[in-house]
Each structure stands twice: as structure tokens, then as C-alpha cells.
Design an enzyme around this catalytic site. Structure first.
Site, mmCIF file in Angstrom:
data_model
loop_
_atom_site.group_PDB
_atom_site.id
_atom_site.type_symbol
_atom_site.label_atom_id
_atom_site.label_comp_id
_atom_site.label_asym_id
_atom_site.label_seq_id
_atom_site.Cartn_x
_atom_site.Cartn_y
_atom_site.Cartn_z
ATOM 1 N N SER A 185 -11.405 -2.220 -0.942
ATOM 2 C CA SER A 185 -9.551 -2.450 -1.285
ATOM 3 C C SER A 185 -10.180 -2.850 -3.220
ATOM 4 C CB SER A 185 -8.902 -3.678 -0.346
ATOM 5 O OG SER A 185 -8.224 -4.074 -1.484
ATOM 6 N N TYR A 240 -8.723 -11.523 4.174
ATOM 7 C CA TYR A 240 -8.848 -10.262 3.818
ATOM 8 C C TYR A 240 -10.029 -10.143 2.960
ATOM 9 C CZ TYR A 240 -6.839 -5.555 2.545
ATOM 10 O OH TYR A 240 -6.982 -4.003 2.794
HETATM 11 N N1 LIG Z 1 -2.150 -0.128 1.189
HETATM 12 C C1 LIG Z 1 -2.503 -0.751 0.997
HETATM 13 O O1 LIG Z 1 -2.525 -0.878 -0.699
HETATM 14 C C2 LIG Z 1 -4.805 -1.345 0.818
HETATM 15 C C3 LIG Z 1 -4.771 -1.510 -0.700
HETATM 16 C C4 LIG Z 1 -6.373 -1.013 -0.614
HETATM 17 C C5 LIG Z 1 -6.386 -1.565 0.558
HETATM 18 N N2 LIG Z 1 -6.241 -0.732 1.752
HETATM 19 C C6 LIG Z 1 -7.365 -0.427 3.201
HETATM 20 O O2 LIG Z 1 -6.669 0.892 3.518
HETATM 21 C C7 LIG Z 1 -6.866 0.743 4.537
HETATM 22 C C8 LIG Z 1 -5.617 1.332 5.009
HETATM 23 O O3 LIG Z 1 -4.412 0.806 5.166
HETATM 24 P P1 LIG Z 1 -3.126 1.406 5.056
HETATM 25 O O4 LIG Z 1 -2.418 0.466 4.042
HETATM 26 O O5 LIG Z 1 -3.063 2.845 5.630
HETATM 27 O O6 LIG Z 1 -2.839 0.591 6.416
HETATM 28 P P2 LIG Z 1 -1.380 0.333 7.393
HETATM 29 O O7 LIG Z 1 -1.707 -1.058 8.396
HETATM 30 O O8 LIG Z 1 -0.638 1.224 7.409
HETATM 31 O O9 LIG Z 1 -2.662 0.984 8.178
HETATM 32 C C9 LIG Z 1 -3.747 0.526 9.280
HETATM 33 C C10 LIG Z 1 -3.893 1.371 10.682
HETATM 34 O O10 LIG Z 1 -4.798 0.085 11.165
HETATM 35 C C11 LIG Z 1 -4.358 0.423 12.395
HETATM 36 N N3 LIG Z 1 -5.029 -0.861 13.374
HETATM 37 C C12 LIG Z 1 -4.586 -2.380 12.677
HETATM 38 N N4 LIG Z 1 -5.901 -2.944 13.757
HETATM 39 C C13 LIG Z 1 -7.046 -2.234 14.296
HETATM 40 C C14 LIG Z 1 -7.540 -1.718 15.546
HETATM 41 N N5 LIG Z 1 -7.572 -3.205 15.050
HETATM 42 N N6 LIG Z 1 -8.217 -1.181 15.961
HETATM 43 C C15 LIG Z 1 -7.852 0.316 15.152
HETATM 44 N N7 LIG Z 1 -6.949 0.225 14.783
HETATM 45 C C16 LIG Z 1 -6.597 -0.464 14.413
HETATM 46 C C17 LIG Z 1 -3.153 0.061 12.472
HETATM 47 O O11 LIG Z 1 -2.302 0.560 13.881
HETATM 48 C C18 LIG Z 1 -3.051 1.242 11.410
HETATM 49 O O12 LIG Z 1 -2.480 2.447 11.809
HETATM 50 C C19 LIG Z 1 -7.074 -0.574 5.657
HETATM 51 O O13 LIG Z 1 -8.826 -0.765 4.795
HETATM 52 C C20 LIG Z 1 -6.575 -1.372 4.027
HETATM 53 O O14 LIG Z 1 -7.392 -2.077 4.446
HETATM 54 C C21 LIG Z 1 -3.990 -1.307 2.144
#
Ligand SMILES: NC(=O)c1ccc[n+]([C@@H]2O[C@H](COP(=O)([O-])OP(=O)(O)OC[C@H]3O[C@@H](n4cnc5c(N)ncnc54)[C@H](O)[C@@H]3O)[C@@H](O)[C@H]2O)c1
Length: 256
Positions: free
Chosen positions: A151, A164
Site C-alpha cells: 500500500s 494495517y
Molecule cells: N482500496 C484501496 O484503497 C487500497 C489501497 C492500498 C492498498 N490496498 C490493498 O490492495 C489489496 C486489495 O484490496 P481491495 O481494496 O480490493 O480490498 P477489498 O476489501 O475490496 O478486497 C479484499 C479481499 O480480500 C478478501 N479477504 C479478506 N480476508 C481474507 C482471508 N483471511 N483469506 C482470504 N481472503 C480474504 C476479502 O474477502 C476480499 O474479497 C489489499 O491488499 C489492500 O490492502 C487497497
């Protein structure tokens, strides 16, 4: 005589994959779903692993026979063994996207131990278990590519999301150590650092909170999950063949 590189340049426009198997965790929704969608469109066979079984099954049905869903809690070692065995039964496992994560923003002093540990188990341990689970299959196939989702909170300090942020720095560090350990086996490992991306993970933010957040983004907008997927698939493919141990921001400039 043509070099591999020249041949590859001529191959632009053809699919990036030829049925190789890529495992995408957290692929039932958000960025993971966009990554799965693009990898399938580029010719890969994709195994989506998630704990949201209904959404994962529905996406796999939508994407067709080259996409399969598998229940995979990334913090459970036995789930990883079963998922990799399943993925290997579909073909050569050449890619892993450690994308699953949880995000419960709390400042240091408001973070209960259980919440810190929950972040560690899913975001950090999950990433470690995933890398460790796929490496034997990748080695057997002569190499592979792993993309770990960190991130912008893993590139600099991040107020109000202590646990986080700690895990996202860990993912960045584990990526570099893994890249050094696995490079000799032809396995590349890179970390990807999104800024604010329009997914369910940040849907809880109010309009005012989003306005304040976007004021700090040089490009002035949220990113789309498909914009992150483009870089993930690039790194998984032969196009990224000389990139390992890198930290790549797809963040509209927010980490500058
Ligand atoms: N959305 C943002 O702004 C953002 C910014 C920086 C980094 N990220 C990172 O990008 C990645 C994707 O995030 P996103 O925004 O699509 O999030 P999201 O919450 O939409 O999707 C995350 C997915 O991970 C799954 N998950 C959670 N715990 C789990 C587990 N124990 N085992 C298997 N699956 C599990 C959830 O069910 C979900 O489908 C993550 O690593 C997040 O930290 C997101």
C-alpha cells in the site's frame, strides 16, 4: 539470429499468457477481481482464493472455464496446501498475487492486541504462507512471479491505521528478502503499492473524508481497480522479466 527480446517485442498484441496458472487471493471482489479478470483475458488460468465463497463462485462462473474458485483463508496453512494442489492440477503454477487483506483503521493507542494480531495473521502471515506454498511448484516449473499487494501506507507513515500500516511495511520487507532468496530459482517477487482505489475496502469513508484524502493526491482522483490490475499482470508476465525486489507505486502520486 533473433534474440528472445526481439521475438518478444514482435509478439506485442498477442496474449501475455498461454494457460499458465495464476493464484489470486482475495479475488472475489475489488482489486483481486480486476486482476483475475485481466489475467484470464490475457490467456491465464486463474484460481481465485477467498473466504467470500458466494461472490468468488459467481465471478468464476462469469469468467468461464479458465477461472476457478477455491475457498482459501490465507491465514490457514492447510488451506494453502489444498489450494496449491488444486492449482497444480490445472497446469503449471507460474504466478501468485498475494492480494487479500483486511483494513480496520485505528491509531496506535486505540488498537487492541487482538486487532493487531488479526492484521498480522491475514496481511503478513498470509503473504508469507502464500509465498512458501507456491515456491515448490514454481521451482519445479523453472520459475515464476509473485506480486505482493502492499500500500502507499507501506511506503511512508500513515496516521490512524497503525496495525494495517505495520503489516504493509512488513509485506514490502518480506518482498525484498524473498526476491533475494528466490531469484536464483527464476522466481521474481515484487511489491505493489496502491493509493486510494475505488473498492469495497474503503467504501466506509464519508464523502468529506474522501475529499480530504483526494486533496493529497497529485492526480486528484481515486484509482480504479483495473488500473492496478494492469501493473499486476505486467509484473506476472514476461514483460516484467527483469524486475524483482521492486516496490511499485500505483497511487496517483500520493506517496511522493
Ligand atoms: N482500496 C484501496 O484503497 C487500497 C489501497 C492500498 C492498498 N490496498 C490493498 O490492495 C489489496 C486489495 O484490496 P481491495 O481494496 O480490493 O480490498 P477489498 O476489501 O475490496 O478486497 C479484499 C479481499 O480480500 C478478501 N479477504 C479478506 N480476508 C481474507 C482471508 N483471511 N483469506 C482470504 N481472503 C480474504 C476479502 O474477502 C476480499 O474479497 C489489499 O491488499 C489492500 O490492502 C487497497
Amino acid at each position: 539470429m533473433q534474440t528472445d527480446r526481439e521475438t518478444d517485442m514482435r509478439g506485442r498484441g498477442t496474449p501475455l499468457f498461454d494457460g499458465e496458472v495464476i493464484v489470486v487471493t482475495g479475488g472475489a471482489r475489488g482489486m483481486g477481481a480486476a486482476e483475475a479478470r485481466l489475467a484470464v483475458a490475457e490467456g491465464a488460468t486463474v484460481v481465485i482464493g477467498d473466504i467470500l465463497d458466494e461472490a468468488g463462485e459467481a465471478l468464476a462462473d462469469e469468467l468461464g472455464p479458465r477461472c476457478r474458485y477455491r475457498h482459501l483463508d490465507v491465514s490457514v496453512e492447510a488451506d494453502w496446501a489444498a489450494a496449491v494442489e488444486f492449482a497444480s492440477s490445472l497446469g503449471q503454477v507460474s504466478g501468485l498475487v498475494n492480494n487479500a487483506a483486511i483494513y480496520v483503521p485505528q491509531p496506535l493507542m486505540d488498537t487492541p492486541v487482538e486487532m493487531f494480531e488479526r492484521h498480522l495473521r491475514v496481511n503478513q502471515l498470509g503473504c508469507f504462507l502464500g509465498m512458501r506454498a507456491v515456491v515448490p511448484a514454481m521451482k519445479a516449473g523453472g520459475g515464476g512471479s509473485i506480486v505482493n499487494l502492499s500500500s502507499s501506507a507501506g511506503l511512508r507513515g500513515s496516521p490512524g491505521s497503525f496495525a494495517y500500516s505495520a503489516t504493509k511495511w512488513a509485506v514490502r520487507g518480506m518482498t525484498k528478502s524473498a526476491a533475494m532468496d528466490l531469484g536464483p530459482h527464476g522466481i521474481r517477487v515484487n511489491s505493489l503499492h496502491p493509493g486510494p482505489i475505488d473498492t469495497p475496502m474503503i467504501a466506509f469513508r464519508t464523502e468529506e473524508q474522501m475529499r480530504q484524502r483526494l486533496a493529497k493526491v497529485p492526480l486528484g482522483r481515486m484509482g480504479g481497480p483495473e488500473e492496478v490490475a494492469e501493473m499486476v499482470v505486467f509484473l506476472l508476465s514476461r514483460r516484467g522479466a527483469y524486475i524483482t525486489g521492486a516496490e511499485i507505486a500505483v497511487d496517483g502520486g500520493v506517496s511522493l
